[in-house]
Each structure stands twice: as C-alpha cells, then as structure tokens.
Scaffold this active site. Structure first.
Site, mmCIF file in Angstrom:
data_model
loop_
_atom_site.group_PDB
_atom_site.id
_atom_site.type_symbol
_atom_site.label_atom_id
_atom_site.label_comp_id
_atom_site.label_asym_id
_atom_site.label_seq_id
_atom_site.Cartn_x
_atom_site.Cartn_y
_atom_site.Cartn_z
ATOM 1 C CG ASP A 8 56.799 15.835 -9.191
ATOM 2 O OD1 ASP A 8 56.380 17.033 -7.882
ATOM 3 O OD2 ASP A 8 56.037 15.540 -9.968
ATOM 4 C CD GLU A 39 53.660 13.411 -11.992
ATOM 5 O OE1 GLU A 39 52.202 12.860 -12.368
ATOM 6 O OE2 GLU A 39 54.392 13.718 -11.723
ATOM 7 C CG ASN A 40 57.759 12.121 -11.560
ATOM 8 O OD1 ASN A 40 57.050 12.659 -11.110
ATOM 9 N ND2 ASN A 40 57.003 10.887 -13.078
ATOM 10 C CG ASN A 67 51.250 14.314 -15.571
ATOM 11 O OD1 ASN A 67 51.730 14.368 -14.710
ATOM 12 N ND2 ASN A 67 52.666 13.835 -16.876
ATOM 13 C CG HIS A 68 53.881 10.890 -14.316
ATOM 14 N ND1 HIS A 68 53.823 9.531 -16.144
ATOM 15 C CD2 HIS A 68 54.950 11.399 -14.641
ATOM 16 C CE1 HIS A 68 55.644 10.195 -16.554
ATOM 17 N NE2 HIS A 68 55.089 11.498 -15.930
ATOM 18 C CG HIS A 156 51.090 17.262 -11.302
ATOM 19 N ND1 HIS A 156 51.768 17.679 -10.228
ATOM 20 C CD2 HIS A 156 51.320 17.166 -12.555
ATOM 21 C CE1 HIS A 156 53.003 17.049 -11.183
ATOM 22 N NE2 HIS A 156 51.834 16.597 -12.338
ATOM 23 C CG HIS A 181 53.868 18.453 -14.181
ATOM 24 N ND1 HIS A 181 53.788 17.579 -14.553
ATOM 25 C CD2 HIS A 181 53.912 19.331 -15.190
ATOM 26 C CE1 HIS A 181 53.829 17.338 -16.055
ATOM 27 N NE2 HIS A 181 54.381 18.302 -16.582
ATOM 28 C CG HIS A 183 60.358 16.536 -12.208
ATOM 29 N ND1 HIS A 183 60.230 15.209 -12.396
ATOM 30 C CD2 HIS A 183 58.633 16.302 -11.383
ATOM 31 C CE1 HIS A 183 59.682 14.229 -11.898
ATOM 32 N NE2 HIS A 183 58.636 15.019 -12.107
HETATM 33 FE FE LIG Z 1 56.022 14.674 -11.530
HETATM 34 FE FE LIG Z 2 53.892 15.148 -13.744
#
Ligand SMILES: [Fe+2]
Ligand SMILES: [Fe+2]
Length: 263
Positions: A8, A39-40, A67-68, A156, A181, A183
């Site tokens: 990520d 995603e981040n 999810n982001h 994820h 996910h 991290h």
């Molecule tokens: Fe993430």
């Molecule tokens: Fe995530």
C-alpha cells in the site's frame, strides 16, 4: 518471470520513495513485472487518475486497491474510461473483484509482459470489513476464464486467518497470494506445497513514524477521546515494503518469495 509487488503506497511520502527506489529494485532483482497497491496514494485516502498515471509512468504495470478505492470520486469516471480499451492505464487500475456486480471498474487484468502472459486478481476480505461477495468463490469464477499461467492475487483484508485461508485455498492454482490492507508487514513469506508464493501482509510503503500512515497523535487522541478527528498523513521514517516472487513462466509455479523493506 520475476514479479515485484509494492505494498500500500501511502501519500506523497510513499509515492516519492517508490519514484526514488523503483529503478534500483527493478535492476537489482531483474524484475519483469511490477504491481503495487495504490489505495492510499492520495494523502492516505484513495487514488486520483493523475496519481494513478504517475505511478504507471514510473513503471508499475498494474495497480490494485481495496476499501479506500472510492474515496476520490473521480476514480469512477476513470474506471469508465477503461471500457472497451483493454490495456489502457485505466484498465490496469483494479478494484476488488468481489464487490457487488455492476460497480464501476474491474477486479482482474490479463496482459503480457516480456512475452509472458500474466493475470492479476484483486480481492477484498469480509472479516471486520464491508460485507462484499465471497472472495473465495469469486476467485474460483475468475480462474475458470483466465488463460495465463502466471497469476497474481492481492487479497486486501484485515484478518490474518482469512488471508492465510485464501492462500491455502488457491495453493497450486495461482502463482502468488499476497495480503495487503493492515500496513504492517508479516514475516511469514513462503512457497506453499502446491507452488503458490504467500505472505499475510506485505506492509505499507509510506511513513512509519505514524499509526499505519496517519499522524500518530491524531490516532492516539481518537483512542483516548472516542471523538471523531480529522486524519492527516504522517511524513517521517518513510519505508518501501515489497516482495519479489520468482515464478516459472511455463507452469506458473513460484520458486521463491523474498520480503524487502527499504528506508
Ligand atoms: Fe491501505
Ligand atoms: Fe485498505
């Protein structure tokens, strides 16, 4: 085929360390294919079309999310640009495949790199997360239609048990299952008996002087007060977390997986 997967990418610090260190990683490990979870990328929350294109231009072939993915609404139009354009950048940005049917975007990509066909599947877990479709059976369905032998899966998910279970479930049917996910990198990388390389979480590429990327005072304060606080990205102790997987391009079986953390 040698695959580099970057965990990520969090905010500007994460994007910068990828830009600075990706060329040497590709060279040092003789990488053929680069995949990253983005995603981040946009200050911790989602990814915008220009940021996705910047990452593709650095040499990342496929970007997965989680999810982001919907945090930046403009990504919906970007996904729609991919319709009918099989190998465009927009088509190589993925969202989890087990989202409800009819959602914008794609959960898998199939392409070729250095003349080797490959596929990437993005899934999301359901334990302590939104209740999406079953990621296990979604993987079964997708695998029926893929012709590539080299198949990479980004799972994820929050729960270690769900990720490990998916690793065993797909062992021998895909080349790689990585978790993203949380991290937080895990030290359990291995090749499972059927030939699938596996790790529970690759870890974040971003600021580690933080709570999973966010300024630590803000998160500690939320735990102390229970009040909503605005999360801001941290900036210190930036690291790049990744894995390198070596696969047999004829059988798709993994030969090895190595964990990397650069600072
Ligand atoms: Fe993430
Ligand atoms: Fe995530």
């Amino acid at each position: 085929m040698r695959i580099l997967f970057i965990g990520d990418i969090f905010g500007r610090p994460g994007r910068n360390i990828v830009k600075d260190r990706l060329p040497e990683l590709v060279e040092k490990y003789s990488i053929d294919l680069v995949i990253a979870n983005g995603e981040n990328a946009a200050a911790g929350f989602g990814i915008t079309p220009p940021l996705a294109e910047d990452l593709f231009e650095l040499g990342i072939d496929v970007i997965t999310t989680g999810n982001h993915v919907w945090d930046k609404r403009e990504i919906i139009d970007y996904f729609q640009m991919a319709d009918g354009n099989e190998h465009s950048m927009a088509r190589r940005l993925l969202r989890p495949a087990n989202y409800p049917s009819g959602m914008p975007g794609w959960g898998f990509y199939q392409g070729q790199k250095n003349s080797v066909p490959y596929a990437v599947i993005n899934l999301q877990g359901r334990v302590f997360m939104a209740s999406n479709d079953d990621p296990f059976r979604t993987a079964d369905q997708l695998l029926k239609n893929l012709t590539a032998k080299v198949i990479f899966v980004d799972m994820h998910a929050e729960a270690t048990s769900e990720k490990i279970s998916l690793g065993w479930y797909l062992d021998g049917r895909v080349s790689v299952v990585v978790g993203t996910h949380t991290h937080v990198p895990t030290a359990d990388e291995r090749v499972l008996p059927g030939g699938t390389a596996y790790i529970t979480d690759v870890g974040m590429t971003g600021p580690y002087d933080s709570v999973i990327g966010v300024k630590k005072e803000l998160v500690v304060d939320r735990f102390l007060s229970g009040m909503p606080t605005r999360f801001e990205p941290a900036s210190g102790d930036v690291r790049l977390c990744a894995v390198v997987v070596d696969c047999d391009e004829c059988t798709g079986k993994a030969r090895g997986i190595d964990r990397i953390m650069l600072s």
